[in-house]
Motif scaffolding. Structure first.
Motif, PDB file in Angstrom:
ATOM      1  N   LEU A  85      28.250  38.374  25.541  1.00 63.41           N
ATOM      2  CA  LEU A  85      29.228  37.496  26.181  1.00 63.41           C
ATOM      3  C   LEU A  85      29.977  38.211  27.300  1.00 63.41           C
ATOM      4  CD1 LEU A  85      30.528  35.673  23.002  1.00 63.41           C
ATOM      5  CD2 LEU A  85      29.333  34.606  24.925  1.00 63.41           C
ATOM      6  N   LEU A  86      30.394  39.446  27.067  1.00 61.77           N
ATOM      7  CA  LEU A  86      31.089  40.187  28.119  1.00 61.77           C
ATOM      8  C   LEU A  86      30.170  40.506  29.283  1.00 61.77           C
ATOM      9  CD1 LEU A  86      33.318  42.689  26.088  1.00 61.77           C
ATOM     10  CD2 LEU A  86      33.980  40.526  27.151  1.00 61.77           C
ATOM     11  N   THR A  87      28.882  40.557  29.021  1.00 61.40           N
ATOM     12  CA  THR A  87      27.915  40.823  30.082  1.00 61.40           C
ATOM     13  C   THR A  87      27.741  39.619  30.993  1.00 61.40           C
ATOM     14  OG1 THR A  87      26.708  42.471  28.782  1.00 61.40           O
ATOM     15  CG2 THR A  87      25.490  41.390  30.549  1.00 61.40           C
ATOM     16  N   HIS A  88      27.769  38.413  30.430  1.00 62.69           N
ATOM     17  CA  HIS A  88      27.350  37.235  31.198  1.00 62.69           C
ATOM     18  C   HIS A  88      28.476  36.327  31.665  1.00 62.69           C
ATOM     19  CE1 HIS A  88      23.161  38.119  30.604  1.00 62.69           C
ATOM     20  NE2 HIS A  88      23.339  38.233  29.304  1.00 62.69           N
ATOM     21  N   LEU A  89      29.678  36.439  31.101  1.00 63.96           N
ATOM     22  CA  LEU A  89      30.717  35.490  31.521  1.00 63.96           C
ATOM     23  C   LEU A  89      31.244  35.838  32.910  1.00 63.96           C
ATOM     24  CD1 LEU A  89      33.723  37.000  31.245  1.00 63.96           C
ATOM     25  CD2 LEU A  89      33.319  36.640  28.834  1.00 63.96           C
ATOM     26  N   GLY A  90      31.911  34.847  33.537  1.00 62.66           N
ATOM     27  CA  GLY A  90      32.538  35.076  34.828  1.00 62.66           C
ATOM     28  C   GLY A  90      31.643  34.750  36.008  1.00 62.66           C
ATOM     29  N   GLU A  91      31.747  33.531  36.536  1.00 60.22           N
ATOM     30  CA  GLU A  91      31.001  33.141  37.733  1.00 60.22           C
ATOM     31  C   GLU A  91      31.862  33.364  38.976  1.00 60.22           C
ATOM     32  OE1 GLU A  91      27.876  32.349  37.706  1.00 60.22           O
ATOM     33  OE2 GLU A  91      27.772  32.426  35.511  1.00 60.22           O
ATOM     34  N   ALA A  92      31.228  33.316  40.151  1.00 65.77           N
ATOM     35  CA  ALA A  92      31.956  33.576  41.395  1.00 65.77           C
ATOM     36  C   ALA A  92      33.121  32.607  41.585  1.00 65.77           C
ATOM     37  CB  ALA A  92      30.996  33.498  42.588  1.00 65.77           C
ATOM     38  N   GLY A  93      32.966  31.393  41.110  1.00 63.81           N
ATOM     39  CA  GLY A  93      34.025  30.413  41.273  1.00 63.81           C
ATOM     40  C   GLY A  93      35.151  30.532  40.263  1.00 63.81           C
ATOM     41  N   ASP A  94      35.066  31.520  39.367  1.00 66.39           N
ATOM     42  CA  ASP A  94      36.067  31.664  38.308  1.00 66.39           C
ATOM     43  C   ASP A  94      37.182  32.649  38.652  1.00 66.39           C
ATOM     44  OD1 ASP A  94      34.746  29.899  36.620  1.00 66.39           O
ATOM     45  OD2 ASP A  94      33.566  31.467  35.649  1.00 66.39           O
ATOM     46  N   ILE A  95      37.176  33.207  39.864  1.00 66.60           N
ATOM     47  CA  ILE A  95      38.146  34.261  40.183  1.00 66.60           C
ATOM     48  C   ILE A  95      39.578  33.785  39.964  1.00 66.60           C
ATOM     49  CG2 ILE A  95      39.077  35.703  42.036  1.00 66.60           C
ATOM     50  CD1 ILE A  95      36.234  35.830  43.182  1.00 66.60           C
ATOM     51  N   ALA A  96      39.921  32.616  40.506  1.00 64.78           N
ATOM     52  CA  ALA A  96      41.296  32.110  40.371  1.00 64.78           C
ATOM     53  C   ALA A  96      41.654  31.886  38.909  1.00 64.78           C
ATOM     54  CB  ALA A  96      41.453  30.818  41.163  1.00 64.78           C
ATOM     55  N   ARG A  97      40.678  31.460  38.118  1.00 69.98           N
ATOM     56  CA  ARG A  97      40.944  31.187  36.698  1.00 69.98           C
ATOM     57  C   ARG A  97      41.363  32.457  35.952  1.00 69.98           C
ATOM     58  NH1 ARG A  97      36.371  29.655  32.151  1.00 69.98           N
ATOM     59  NH2 ARG A  97      37.785  29.719  30.357  1.00 69.98           N
ATOM     60  N   PHE A  98      40.728  33.581  36.276  1.00 66.94           N
ATOM     61  CA  PHE A  98      40.992  34.804  35.525  1.00 66.94           C
ATOM     62  C   PHE A  98      42.000  35.726  36.208  1.00 66.94           C
ATOM     63  CE2 PHE A  98      36.616  33.654  34.100  1.00 66.94           C
ATOM     64  CZ  PHE A  98      36.954  33.367  32.781  1.00 66.94           C
ATOM     65  N   GLN A  99      42.326  35.435  37.455  1.00 71.73           N
ATOM     66  CA  GLN A  99      43.298  36.259  38.168  1.00 71.73           C
ATOM     67  C   GLN A  99      44.628  36.257  37.412  1.00 71.73           C
ATOM     68  OE1 GLN A  99      42.158  37.422  41.524  1.00 71.73           O
ATOM     69  NE2 GLN A  99      43.614  39.004  40.917  1.00 71.73           N
ATOM     70  N   GLY A 100      45.170  37.428  37.158  1.00 63.98           N
ATOM     71  CA  GLY A 100      46.454  37.526  36.493  1.00 63.98           C
ATOM     72  C   GLY A 100      46.374  37.689  34.992  1.00 63.98           C
ATOM     73  N   ARG A 101      45.203  37.460  34.404  1.00 66.08           N
ATOM     74  CA  ARG A 101      45.078  37.689  32.965  1.00 66.08           C
ATOM     75  C   ARG A 101      45.033  39.187  32.689  1.00 66.08           C
ATOM     76  NH1 ARG A 101      40.881  33.728  29.790  1.00 66.08           N
ATOM     77  NH2 ARG A 101      40.997  35.521  28.365  1.00 66.08           N
ATOM     78  N   GLY A 102      45.740  39.617  31.673  1.00 68.33           N
ATOM     79  CA  GLY A 102      45.794  41.034  31.355  1.00 68.33           C
ATOM     80  C   GLY A 102      45.083  41.402  30.073  1.00 68.33           C
ATOM     81  N   ASP A 103      44.449  40.422  29.416  1.00 71.22           N
ATOM     82  CA  ASP A 103      43.701  40.717  28.192  1.00 71.22           C
ATOM     83  C   ASP A 103      42.323  41.245  28.537  1.00 71.22           C
ATOM     84  OD1 ASP A 103      43.363  37.848  29.076  1.00 71.22           O
ATOM     85  OD2 ASP A 103      41.719  38.023  27.641  1.00 71.22           O
ATOM     86  N   CYS A 104      41.639  41.819  27.568  1.00 75.84           N
ATOM     87  CA  CYS A 104      40.354  42.467  27.823  1.00 75.84           C
ATOM     88  C   CYS A 104      39.307  41.479  28.329  1.00 75.84           C
ATOM     89  CB  CYS A 104      39.861  43.149  26.540  1.00 75.84           C
ATOM     90  SG  CYS A 104      38.340  44.085  26.764  1.00 75.84           S
ATOM     91  N   VAL A 105      39.162  40.349  27.655  1.00 77.01           N
ATOM     92  CA  VAL A 105      38.167  39.354  28.077  1.00 77.01           C
ATOM     93  C   VAL A 105      38.471  38.869  29.486  1.00 77.01           C
ATOM     94  CG1 VAL A 105      37.297  37.018  27.654  1.00 77.01           C
ATOM     95  CG2 VAL A 105      37.518  38.636  25.757  1.00 77.01           C
TER      96      VAL A 105
END
Length: 463
Positions: A85-105
């Protein structure tokens, strides 16, 4: 639905998952975790939620997978699931979604998304922040190692892979990108070969090309008839057909005899390899994937003609000559997928290889064989070893000399669609060259019914 016993709640959740009632399964798992977040049933509840969410929200699935792993870090299944899961998650369009998160995932997902968006420096900062804040989650080392390999920071990547291998094993344990390591393999004594017999038809020498496939007895029964039929009827190739059987049984031998009778015994080459794979247990499938590379250099020298090596579950769905023409002046042709290069193991695919009998091809394949044998001999039959070897040899095997000439096939040489009617006629799209039964996840149950290609999916009328 009311339960007071945590074991009963968990069993009801798993039963609901099996029957497709995912809403009930999620509700019950959440109830378990709310009442006892560190209880005995919690790892299984988190694991179930990861499965239930992976198709909807991979990051949420990874959150639960991480929680399951934290509760039982020695569990191989939890470790493998989290790594994937850590290898495959995160698409190019997801940057704004994850920006600012401080957890490991969130940080790993941000790093993956930034890499897919071409922002490698920011991706590296996200990975390194995850390692600083959560050093116990060693899987992030893989993400950073692949990024370094992509930038040809090969020794740095190698050190990260070694660190990851020592902490969680798995695919990282068979991944090396150090030119020094590859050089040591090349300078070592020749590796052991395989024990096999070879039977060649009388007309083999006259054929300008050999199509070569390797499999065990189970895959021989399941896939060889349709694969060979497609080569004979749909590929447009004038070729000999080499079938490498690992531990064939009577049924596999009967399949080969039927194919020879149907398509002409003179064009077939049959290699029979006998080996005790019981020490490998469930990892024997890795040997089936790798065995072809252990004999391929010798076959290339023996035949002195081009070889098209294919996974046995592939179907040729149209004339392959135009594809082979694109790699006719290279040493090797094989497929890559730019978006999959987040993973070094997907840099080069092992399912389609066009190999010309050149010095460059032999150098590449000899080093690939040495790499694979190195890890097999050390008791590491890890799935994807063959593609880890191809990537390592390509990236780090020829840093001080001219590399072999490589033609990279695009990923859309594969079709993702097949439709089968009651008579076994099938339709596929006409822009691809192959249909991969296993890789696309479709049609495997029906592959033995495939008889003849009837047309393209564009010709199938609605209704």
């Amino acid at each position: 639905m009311r339960f007071s016993n945590p074991d009963a709640i968990l069993q009801a959740a798993l039963d609901a998952e099996r029957t497709g009632d995912h809403e009930t399964a999620r509700t019950l798992c959440h109830r378990l975790l709310e009442n006892a977040p560190a209880g005995r049933q919690a790892p299984a509840a988190h694991d179930a939620l990861a499965r239930l969410l992976v198709g909807q929200d991979m990051a949420a699935a990874a959150d639960h997978s991480l929680a399951a792993w934290r509760l039982i870090p020695t569990d191989r299944t939890h470790r493998s699931n989290l790594w994937q899961l850590l290898t495959h998650l995160g698409e190019a369009g997801d940057i704004a979604r994850f920006q600012g998160r401080g957890d490991c995932v969130g940080l790993v997902a941000l790093g993956n998304a930034l890499r897919r968006d071409g922002q490698a420096l920011r991706a590296e900062r996200a990975y390194r922040r995850a390692l600083d804040l959560y050093p116990e989650v060693s899987f992030t080392l893989s993400r950073l190692a692949c990024l370094c390999a992509e930038q040809h920071r090969l020794e740095e990547a190698d050190a990260l892979f070694l660190d990851a291998a020592g902490r969680h094993g798995g695919r990282d344990a068979v991944t090396r990108t150090s030119p020094t390591f590859l050089r040591s393999l090349r300078e070592a004594p020749p590796p052991a070969g395989i024990r096999a017999t070879i039977q060649e038809g009388a007309g083999v020498a006259a054929r300008p090309l050999v199509v070569y496939a390797c499999c065990d007895a189970v895959y021989a029964r399941k896939f060889l008839p349709t694969m060979v039929r497609s080569i004979v009827e749909d590929s447009g190739l004038d070729c000999a057909i080499a079938l490498h059987l690992v531990n064939p049984d009577a049924e596999a031998e009967a399949v080969v005899a039927t194919l020879a009778a149907a398509h002409g015994a003179d064009r077939f080459i049959v290699l029979r390899e006998a080996i005790d794979l019981s020490p490998l247990g469930g990892d024997a499938k890795t040997y089936y994937a790798c065995s072809r590379f252990l004999v391929l250099p010798d076959l290339l020298v023996r035949w002195q003609k081009p070889v098209l090596m294919l996974d046995v579950d592939l179907l040729a769905i149209r004339d392959l000559n135009p594809l082979l023409t694109t790699s006719a002046h290279s040493d090797l042709g094989m497929m890559s997928h730019a978006l999959k290069r987040l993973d070094i193991w997907s840099l080069l695919y092992a399912d389609v290889l066009h190999i010309r009998p050149t010095t460059g091809a032999l150098r590449f394949l000899d080093l690939t064989r040495r790499y694979i044998r190195h890890f097999l001999d050390r008791g590491l039959p890890v799935w994807f070893l063959d593609q880890a070897a191809l990537a390592a040899v390509h990236l780090a095997g020829f840093t001080t000399e001219a590399p072999p000439r490589l033609t990279v096939y695009p990923a859309d040489i594969h079709s993702s669609t097949v439709m089968v009617d009651r008579e076994g006629r099938y339709w596929t799209d006409d822009s691809a060259y192959f249909y991969s039964v296993r890789a696309t996840g479709g049609g495997q149950h029906a592959v033995q019914r495939l008889k003849r290609r009837a047309g393209t999916t564009a010709e199938v009328k609605p209704g």
